[in-house]
Write an enzyme that holds these catalytic residues in place. Structure first.
Site, PDB file in Angstrom:
ATOM      1  N   PHE A 136      -8.202  -8.827  -9.122  1.00  0.00           N
ATOM      2  CA  PHE A 136      -8.051  -7.401  -8.823  1.00  0.00           C
ATOM      3  C   PHE A 136      -6.772  -7.190  -8.030  1.00  0.00           C
ATOM      4  O   PHE A 136      -6.052  -8.138  -7.720  1.00  0.00           O
ATOM      5  CB  PHE A 136      -9.273  -6.873  -8.060  1.00  0.00           C
ATOM      6  CG  PHE A 136      -9.404  -7.366  -6.640  1.00  0.00           C
ATOM      7  CD1 PHE A 136      -9.881  -8.636  -6.377  1.00  0.00           C
ATOM      8  CD2 PHE A 136      -9.060  -6.549  -5.567  1.00  0.00           C
ATOM      9  CE1 PHE A 136     -10.010  -9.092  -5.077  1.00  0.00           C
ATOM     10  CE2 PHE A 136      -9.189  -6.995  -4.256  1.00  0.00           C
ATOM     11  CZ  PHE A 136      -9.658  -8.272  -4.010  1.00  0.00           C
ATOM     12  N   GLY A 137      -6.501  -5.928  -7.710  1.00  0.00           N
ATOM     13  CA  GLY A 137      -5.340  -5.596  -6.876  1.00  0.00           C
ATOM     14  C   GLY A 137      -4.038  -6.150  -7.444  1.00  0.00           C
ATOM     15  O   GLY A 137      -3.706  -5.942  -8.604  1.00  0.00           O
ATOM     16  N   ASP A 158      -9.852  -7.603   6.426  1.00  0.00           N
ATOM     17  CA  ASP A 158      -8.719  -6.820   5.976  1.00  0.00           C
ATOM     18  C   ASP A 158      -7.722  -7.817   5.394  1.00  0.00           C
ATOM     19  O   ASP A 158      -7.501  -8.882   5.975  1.00  0.00           O
ATOM     20  CB  ASP A 158      -8.096  -6.040   7.138  1.00  0.00           C
ATOM     21  CG  ASP A 158      -7.344  -4.814   6.657  1.00  0.00           C
ATOM     22  OD1 ASP A 158      -7.680  -4.279   5.569  1.00  0.00           O
ATOM     23  OD2 ASP A 158      -6.407  -4.376   7.339  1.00  0.00           O
TER      24      ASP A 158
HETATM   25  P1  ITT Z   1     -12.548  -2.451   2.279  1.00  0.00           P
HETATM   26  O1  ITT Z   1     -11.654  -1.943   3.366  1.00  0.00           O
HETATM   27  O2  ITT Z   1     -13.691  -1.531   1.967  1.00  0.00           O
HETATM   28  O3  ITT Z   1     -12.998  -3.868   2.508  1.00  0.00           O
HETATM   29  P2  ITT Z   1     -10.149  -2.223   0.671  1.00  0.00           P
HETATM   30  O4  ITT Z   1      -9.875  -2.281  -0.793  1.00  0.00           O
HETATM   31  O5  ITT Z   1      -9.703  -0.993   1.425  1.00  0.00           O
HETATM   32  O6  ITT Z   1     -11.706  -2.507   0.920  1.00  0.00           O
HETATM   33  P3  ITT Z   1      -8.237  -3.750   2.194  1.00  0.00           P
HETATM   34  O7  ITT Z   1      -7.951  -2.681   3.140  1.00  0.00           O
HETATM   35  O8  ITT Z   1      -8.383  -5.141   2.728  1.00  0.00           O
HETATM   36  O9  ITT Z   1      -9.551  -3.502   1.323  1.00  0.00           O
HETATM   37  O10 ITT Z   1      -7.146  -3.624   1.079  1.00  0.00           O
HETATM   38  C1  ITT Z   1      -6.504  -4.653   0.645  1.00  0.00           C
HETATM   39  C2  ITT Z   1      -5.861  -4.330  -0.691  1.00  0.00           C
HETATM   40  O11 ITT Z   1      -5.123  -5.499  -0.931  1.00  0.00           O
HETATM   41  C3  ITT Z   1      -6.831  -4.184  -1.859  1.00  0.00           C
HETATM   42  O12 ITT Z   1      -7.105  -2.866  -2.159  1.00  0.00           O
HETATM   43  C4  ITT Z   1      -6.031  -4.849  -2.985  1.00  0.00           C
HETATM   44  O13 ITT Z   1      -5.127  -3.959  -3.558  1.00  0.00           O
HETATM   45  C5  ITT Z   1      -5.259  -5.900  -2.229  1.00  0.00           C
HETATM   46  N1  ITT Z   1      -5.958  -7.181  -2.245  1.00  0.00           N
HETATM   47  C6  ITT Z   1      -6.858  -7.651  -1.331  1.00  0.00           C
HETATM   48  N2  ITT Z   1      -7.298  -8.849  -1.678  1.00  0.00           N
HETATM   49  C7  ITT Z   1      -6.674  -9.155  -2.831  1.00  0.00           C
HETATM   50  C8  ITT Z   1      -6.729 -10.255  -3.693  1.00  0.00           C
HETATM   51  O14 ITT Z   1      -7.518 -11.281  -3.470  1.00  0.00           O
HETATM   52  N3  ITT Z   1      -5.941 -10.231  -4.768  1.00  0.00           N
HETATM   53  C9  ITT Z   1      -5.140  -9.185  -5.026  1.00  0.00           C
HETATM   54  N4  ITT Z   1      -5.047  -8.096  -4.283  1.00  0.00           N
HETATM   55  C10 ITT Z   1      -5.809  -8.080  -3.189  1.00  0.00           C
END
Ligand code: ITT
Length: 198
Positions: A152-153, A72
């Protein structure tokens, strides 16, 4: 010696690609597609540790013979007292990165303190049943507007400390050699070396 197999409990294809690029040659990464699992994995808890554990546990219960990893990740912004933190993926409520970034920039509009960090907590449940945690932090600052098309993100608004590019402006290989996820995976890798000297 055969490569250790790790089932990665994530539906996030970006994470999968990064993790695969970072540790793909050291371990054999199994995906949820490989084991035919397509359900949502809940993340209802107030801490990254609990959410990472929950994701790993869901898969461990179904596939106890496999080593399972889940992570997470949260973006913790100093001027917002650590928000969005565990709410990082759902910050704006739509699940869209553009909306999340827009809301974050809006909430930081009047703030000169732009310090922030990404924190990844990775949970490993071994097929022997033991749980281990690994953590990685990438410090940096939040830009005033998005820049770059990689990653991403929140990558287009996050500038890691010591660099003048956002994560989204740098090549994947550079992000993957300094990121929060990379650091957590290095620790996992060091830990697993006891079973498979490289
Ligand atoms: P899983 O739970 O299926 O692994 P998720 O997308 O729900 O996938 P998270 O709960 O860890 O994963 O969400 C973290 C969010 O944080 C993700 O959707 C991105 O928006 C952001 N994020 C995570 N890692 C990142 C990165 O390396 N760079 C930029 N944003 C990131």
């Amino acid at each position: 010696m055969p490569l250790i197999e790790l089932l990665f409990a994530t539906h996030n294809t970006h994470k999968l690609r990064e993790v695969s690029a970072i540790i793909g040659t050291r371990f054999r990464l199994l995906t949820l597609g490989d084991v035919g699992f397509d359900e949502e994995i809940p993340e209802p808890h107030p801490t990254l540790h609990e959410n990472a554990l929950e994701k790993a546990q869901v898969l461990h219960r179904l596939f106890p013979h496999l080593n399972v990893i889940a992570e997470d990740t949260g973006l913790e912004v100093a001027a917002l007292n650590g928000a969005p933190g565990v709410m990082t993926a759902r910050y704006a409520g739509t699940g869209l990165a553009q909306d999340n970034m827009r809301l974050l920039l809006q909430n930081l509009q009047s703030s000169t303190n732009r310090a922030a960090q990404f924190r990844t907590v990775l949970a490993l449940i071994e097929n022997k049943g033991q749980t281990h945690y690994f953590e990685g932090i990438a410090q940096g600052t939040i830009r005033t507007e998005p820049s770059g098309a990689g990653g991403f993100g929140y990558d287009p608004i996050f500038e890691p400390k010591g660099y003048r590019q956002t994560f989204a402006e740098m090549p994947d290989t550079l992000k993957n050699s300094i990121s929060h996820r990379y650091k957590a995976l290095q620790q996992l890798s060091d830990f697993l070396q006891q079973y498979s000297p490289i």
